[in-house]
Design a protein around this motif. Structure first.
Motif, mmCIF file in Angstrom:
data_model
loop_
_atom_site.group_PDB
_atom_site.id
_atom_site.type_symbol
_atom_site.label_atom_id
_atom_site.label_comp_id
_atom_site.label_asym_id
_atom_site.label_seq_id
_atom_site.Cartn_x
_atom_site.Cartn_y
_atom_site.Cartn_z
ATOM 1 N N GLY A 92 0.922 -1.230 -0.127
ATOM 2 C CA GLY A 92 0.034 0.004 0.053
ATOM 3 C C GLY A 92 0.935 1.541 -0.014
ATOM 4 O O GLY A 92 0.397 2.420 0.105
ATOM 5 N N GLY A 94 2.462 2.584 -2.490
ATOM 6 C CA GLY A 94 2.424 3.221 -3.626
ATOM 7 C C GLY A 94 3.115 2.506 -4.906
ATOM 8 O O GLY A 94 3.812 3.294 -5.770
ATOM 9 N N LYS A 95 3.909 1.279 -4.655
ATOM 10 C CA LYS A 95 4.851 0.647 -5.500
ATOM 11 C C LYS A 95 4.320 0.623 -7.070
ATOM 12 O O LYS A 95 4.700 1.176 -7.944
ATOM 13 N N THR A 96 2.860 0.110 -7.120
ATOM 14 C CA THR A 96 2.318 -0.058 -8.291
ATOM 15 C C THR A 96 2.134 1.244 -9.198
ATOM 16 O O THR A 96 2.482 1.431 -10.308
ATOM 17 N N THR A 97 1.587 2.227 -8.354
ATOM 18 C CA THR A 97 1.299 3.525 -8.925
ATOM 19 C C THR A 97 2.649 4.196 -9.259
ATOM 20 O O THR A 97 2.866 4.857 -10.352
ATOM 21 N N GLN A 128 -4.027 -4.074 -12.161
ATOM 22 C CA GLN A 128 -3.852 -2.634 -11.749
ATOM 23 C C GLN A 128 -2.669 -2.273 -12.650
ATOM 24 O O GLN A 128 -2.642 -0.874 -13.228
ATOM 25 N N LYS A 236 2.837 10.208 -1.595
ATOM 26 C CA LYS A 236 1.676 10.526 -0.886
ATOM 27 C C LYS A 236 2.074 11.875 -0.011
ATOM 28 O O LYS A 236 1.501 12.210 0.905
ATOM 29 N N ASP A 238 1.201 14.674 -1.002
ATOM 30 C CA ASP A 238 0.062 15.652 -1.095
ATOM 31 C C ASP A 238 -0.901 15.377 -0.020
ATOM 32 O O ASP A 238 -1.809 15.905 0.255
ATOM 33 N N GLY A 261 6.398 11.163 -5.128
ATOM 34 C CA GLY A 261 5.090 11.196 -5.396
ATOM 35 C C GLY A 261 4.122 12.281 -4.725
ATOM 36 O O GLY A 261 4.006 12.194 -3.618
ATOM 37 N N GLY A 263 0.604 12.603 -5.787
ATOM 38 C CA GLY A 263 -0.815 12.511 -6.086
ATOM 39 C C GLY A 263 -0.980 11.144 -6.739
ATOM 40 O O GLY A 263 -0.345 10.564 -6.958
ATOM 41 N N GLU A 264 -2.311 11.227 -7.380
ATOM 42 C CA GLU A 264 -2.458 9.762 -7.989
ATOM 43 C C GLU A 264 -2.627 9.866 -9.512
ATOM 44 O O GLU A 264 -2.842 9.168 -9.989
HETATM 45 N N1 LIG Z 1 -2.664 10.708 -2.689
HETATM 46 C C1 LIG Z 1 -1.552 9.960 -3.254
HETATM 47 N N2 LIG Z 1 -2.117 8.644 -3.556
HETATM 48 C C2 LIG Z 1 -1.229 7.735 -3.765
HETATM 49 C C3 LIG Z 1 0.150 8.216 -4.083
HETATM 50 N N3 LIG Z 1 1.017 7.230 -4.747
HETATM 51 C C4 LIG Z 1 0.052 6.002 -4.388
HETATM 52 N N4 LIG Z 1 -1.051 6.544 -4.289
HETATM 53 C C5 LIG Z 1 -2.296 5.723 -3.738
HETATM 54 O O1 LIG Z 1 -2.072 4.832 -2.553
HETATM 55 C C6 LIG Z 1 -3.008 3.621 -3.058
HETATM 56 C C7 LIG Z 1 -2.028 2.294 -2.886
HETATM 57 O O2 LIG Z 1 -1.322 2.328 -4.094
HETATM 58 P P1 LIG Z 1 -0.505 1.217 -4.859
HETATM 59 O O3 LIG Z 1 0.466 1.745 -5.909
HETATM 60 O O4 LIG Z 1 -1.419 0.194 -5.234
HETATM 61 O O5 LIG Z 1 0.406 0.632 -3.817
HETATM 62 P P2 LIG Z 1 1.197 -0.639 -3.654
HETATM 63 O O6 LIG Z 1 0.465 -1.684 -2.666
HETATM 64 O O7 LIG Z 1 2.562 -0.460 -2.947
HETATM 65 O O8 LIG Z 1 1.461 -1.276 -4.957
HETATM 66 C C8 LIG Z 1 -3.761 3.850 -4.345
HETATM 67 O O9 LIG Z 1 -4.878 4.187 -4.054
HETATM 68 C C9 LIG Z 1 -2.854 4.822 -4.760
HETATM 69 O O10 LIG Z 1 -3.681 5.458 -5.660
HETATM 70 C C10 LIG Z 1 0.762 9.664 -4.016
HETATM 71 O O11 LIG Z 1 1.523 10.000 -4.461
HETATM 72 N N5 LIG Z 1 -0.257 10.315 -3.749
#
Ligand SMILES: Nc1nc2c(ncn2[C@@H]2O[C@H](COP(=O)(O)OP(=O)(O)O)[C@@H](O)[C@H]2O)c(=O)[nH]1
Ligand SMILES: [Mg+2]
Length: 282
Positions: A92, A94-97, A128, A236, A238, A261, A263-264
C-alpha cells in the motif's frame, strides 16, 4: 507539496516563549528522528538562549541541506542492454502507482520503457498495472498469479534486451520482513537479474509512504539489509505526510530520495530536488 511541518508548528508557538524541550519534541514529532532533532537543538543552543523561534527555520534548513544531494543522479541506460529498476516495499505504499508514474516519466523523456508486473501475489495487482499500461501507452510484461516473480523478471530482461528497450521497471509484491518466503523471493529477483548484468538491478528503490512516520525507517533497514537499496521514492506527499521520514532514512542509512509522489495522476511525480524539497518540507 503542502507539507510544511515546521511552518505549522512554528505558527503554534509564535508570539510566546518556548523552551528547549518543546523544540526538541516538535522536531521529533516531525519524524526527523531523535538524532537530527538533537543535532538541530545543539546548533540552536549555540545561537541563542533562551531559544528563539526565528532561528529554528534557517538552522533546520541548513542541517537538512547537508543531508541530501542537490538532485538525484540522472539515469543513463547502458548501450545494448536495459537499465533495470526494482520497486520494493510494504503493502500500500504506492509501488504499483509509482512504477507506472516512473515508466511514464522516462517515456516522456523519450526513452523506451517496459513495465513488469512482478507482483504475482496480490489479487488484481497484475490488472492494476495493466490498466496503467493501457492508459499510458506502455507495454506491461506479466505472467500468472502465483508464478515465480524472479523468472518473470529474468525473462522480461531478455525480452527487453532483445528488443533494444532502454528501461525495465519492475513492480513487486508488498511484503513485510516477517514473511520470510516473500523476502527470499525478492532477493532471488535481484540475484537473477544480476546474472544477466552484474550491474542490474541498477536501482533498488524503496517506496515509502510519507504518512507512515518512523515505521518507514524500520522498513528501510529491513529492505536495505535484504537487497541493498539505492534510493527512495517518497509517496503521498500531497497528504498529511511530512517528509521527515526521508531525513531519518538518509541520516541513518545514507539512502536518499530519488523521486517524489505527489498525487494519484501520472504526472504527480517528480525527480528529487534538494532546494525544493527542503523549502517545501519545513
Ligand atoms: N494521494 C496519493 N495517493 C497515492 C500516491 N501514490 C499512490 N497512491 C495511492 O495509494 C494507494 C496504494 O497504491 P498502490 O500503488 O496500489 O500501492 P502498492 O500496494 O505499494 O502497490 C492507491 O490508492 C494509490 O492511488 C501519491 O503520491 N499520492
Ligand atoms: Mg502493488
Amino acid at each position: 507539496m503542502p507539507f510544511g511541518f515546521l511552518k505549522s508548528l512554528l505558527h503554534k508557538i509564535s508570539g510566546r516563549s518556548v523552551n528547549w524541550e518543546e523544540i526538541e519534541d516538535m522536531l521529533i514529532q516531525a519524524d526527523l528522528g531523535p538524532t537530527m532533532a538533537l543535532d538541530i537543538v545543539k546548533s540552536l543552543k549555540k545561537r541563542s538562549s533562551p531559544p528563539s523561534s526565528e532561528d529554528i527555520m534557517p538552522v533546520t534548513r541548513d542541517h537538512l541541506a547537508h543531508l541530501f544531494p542537490p538532485i538525484a543522479p540522472e539515469w543513463k541506460p547502458p548501450i545494448g542492454r536495459p537499465y533495470v529498476a526494482l520497486l520494493v516495499g510494504v503493502n500500500g505504499t504506492g509501488k504499483t502507482t509509482s512504477a507506472a508514474k516512473l515508466a511514464y516519466f522516462l517515456k516522456q523523456k523519450g526513452y523506451s520503457v517496459l513495465l513488469v508486473a512482478a507482483d504475482t501475489f496480490r489479487a488484481a495487482a497484475i490488472e492494476q498495472l495493466q490498466t496503467w499500461g493501457t492508459r499510458l501507452g506502455i507495454e506491461v510484461i506479466h505472467s500468472q498469479y502465483g508464478s515465480d516473480a524472479a523468472s518473470l523478471c529474468y525473462d522480461a530482461y531478455n525480452s527487453a534486451k532483445g528488443r533494444g528497450i532502454q528501461f525495465l521497471i519492475c513492480d513487486t509484491a508488498g511484503r513485510l520482513h516477517t514473511k520470510a518466503n516473500l523476502m527470499q523471493e525478492l532477493s532471488k529477483v535481484s540475484r537473477l537479474l544480476g546474472k544477466q548484468d552484474p550491474e542490474a538491478p541498477h536501482q533498488k528503490l524503496l517506496v515509502v509512504d510519507a504518512t507512515t512516520g518512523v515505521n518507514g525507517l524500520v522498513q528501510a533497514k529491513e529492505f536495505h539489509q535484504l537487497v541493498g537499496l539505492t534510493g527512495i521514492i517518497l509517496t503521498k506527499l500531497d497528504g498529511s505526510g511530512k517528509g521527515g521520514i526521508a531525513v531519518a532514512i538518509s541520516q541513518q542509512l545514507g539512502i536518499t530520495p530519488q523521486f517524489l509522489g505527489t498525487g494519484e495522476k501520472p504526472t504527480d511525480f517528480e525527480g528529487f530536488n534538494r532546494e525544493r524539497f527542503v523549502a517545501e518540507m519545513i
